[in-house]
Write a protein that holds these residues in place. Structure first.
Motif, PDB file in Angstrom:
ATOM      1  N   ARG A  40       5.228   2.919 -12.663  1.00  0.00           N
ATOM      2  CA  ARG A  40       3.794   2.804 -12.991  1.00  0.00           C
ATOM      3  C   ARG A  40       3.256   1.424 -12.652  1.00  0.00           C
ATOM      4  NH1 ARG A  40       5.609   6.205 -16.784  1.00  0.00           N
ATOM      5  NH2 ARG A  40       6.186   4.608 -18.290  1.00  0.00           N
ATOM      6  N   ALA A  41       4.027   0.394 -12.874  1.00  0.00           N
ATOM      7  CA  ALA A  41       3.573  -0.979 -12.620  1.00  0.00           C
ATOM      8  C   ALA A  41       3.481  -1.280 -11.126  1.00  0.00           C
ATOM      9  CB  ALA A  41       4.506  -1.992 -13.292  1.00  0.00           C
ATOM     10  N   THR A  42       4.331  -0.667 -10.302  1.00  0.00           N
ATOM     11  CA  THR A  42       4.341  -0.990  -8.872  1.00  0.00           C
ATOM     12  C   THR A  42       3.619   0.009  -8.000  1.00  0.00           C
ATOM     13  OG1 THR A  42       6.462   0.128  -8.560  1.00  0.00           O
ATOM     14  CG2 THR A  42       6.522  -2.236  -9.042  1.00  0.00           C
ATOM     15  N   GLN A  90      13.136   4.505 -13.771  1.00  0.00           N
ATOM     16  CA  GLN A  90      12.461   3.499 -14.584  1.00  0.00           C
ATOM     17  C   GLN A  90      10.948   3.724 -14.485  1.00  0.00           C
ATOM     18  OE1 GLN A  90      14.400   0.148 -12.613  1.00  0.00           O
ATOM     19  NE2 GLN A  90      15.312  -0.396 -14.597  1.00  0.00           N
ATOM     20  N   GLY A  91      10.448   4.634 -15.303  1.00  0.00           N
ATOM     21  CA  GLY A  91       9.043   5.008 -15.267  1.00  0.00           C
ATOM     22  C   GLY A  91       8.084   3.836 -15.426  1.00  0.00           C
ATOM     23  N   ASP A  92       8.447   2.853 -16.259  1.00  0.00           N
ATOM     24  CA  ASP A  92       7.555   1.714 -16.453  1.00  0.00           C
ATOM     25  C   ASP A  92       7.419   0.896 -15.172  1.00  0.00           C
ATOM     26  OD1 ASP A  92      10.275   1.023 -16.722  1.00  0.00           O
ATOM     27  OD2 ASP A  92       9.795  -0.761 -17.912  1.00  0.00           O
ATOM     28  N   VAL A  93       8.516   0.753 -14.420  1.00  0.00           N
ATOM     29  CA  VAL A  93       8.467   0.011 -13.158  1.00  0.00           C
ATOM     30  C   VAL A  93       7.676   0.805 -12.124  1.00  0.00           C
ATOM     31  CG1 VAL A  93       9.852  -0.957 -11.286  1.00  0.00           C
ATOM     32  CG2 VAL A  93      10.642  -1.153 -13.647  1.00  0.00           C
TER      33      VAL A  93
END
Length: 184
Positions: free
Chosen positions: A177-179, A172-175
């Motif tokens: 990047r966000a974390t 989950q690339g978006d997670v």
């Protein structure tokens, strides 16, 4: 004999790389293969050398096209280097040589830890104390001169940090990047 060879490699205390020769497959057949090396050759080509301390195996040569010997009529196959693989191997050895010259504090190290099934709160392995092992590794790195930044005092504190800041969801690339926190 394997034991004396292993002792000699340990005494050298240098990285030893495993260059693999494929006498039973051409470079093209190897590249197109769905399985890479033949299953029955993994043990002697990869596993045994790794048990002796050789690492980072890479195929650098493969069987050439067979030719019939004019005197005997026997089919002869010579092993030929694969230039792109030799270049990759050479570049890898050069990078390791540069690492040997660097101070540990200037090196960057990534530690990949086991968490199955993946998720922020599944840090563990079959009855193993992963946070305690990670803390020991980090403390050893610090003793060897690596810049680890501030370390927690206990494995319980490390576990809290891993669950709070660790990147555990690679699919989950978006997670991620966000974390993920930037390296400073």
């Amino acid at each position: 004999d394997r034991i004396p060879a292993t002792l000699r490699i340990e005494k050298l205390d240098v990285p030893v790389f495993k260059a693999v020769r494929l006498h039973d497959s051409t470079a093209q057949a190897w590249r197109l293969s769905e399985h890479g090396l033949e299953w029955d050759s993994i043990y002697y080509r990869i596993s045994m050398p790794e048990m002796q301390g050789l690492s980072q195996p890479i195929v650098i040569a493969a069987a050439g096209l067979g030719q019939i010997d004019s005197l005997t009529g026997i089919a002869v196959t010579r092993v030929e280097s694969i230039p792109t693989q030799v270049e990759q191997h050479t570049a890898r050895v050069a990078r390791w040589a540069r690492l040997q010259q660097m101070r540990n504090a200037d090196k960057h190290v990534a530690i990949v830890y086991y968490n199955h099934p993946p998720g922020r709160h599944n840090i563990g392995a079959d009855n193993l104390d992963v946070p305690a092992s990670l803390l020991e590794i980090l403390q050893a790195l610090r003793r060897d001169g690596y810049d680890t930044g501030p370390l927690p005092q206990t494995s319980a504190e490390l576990l809290v940090r891993l669950q709070q800041d660790g990147v555990c969801l690679p699919e989950q690339g978006d997670v991620v990047r966000a974390t993920a926190k930037p390296v400073t």
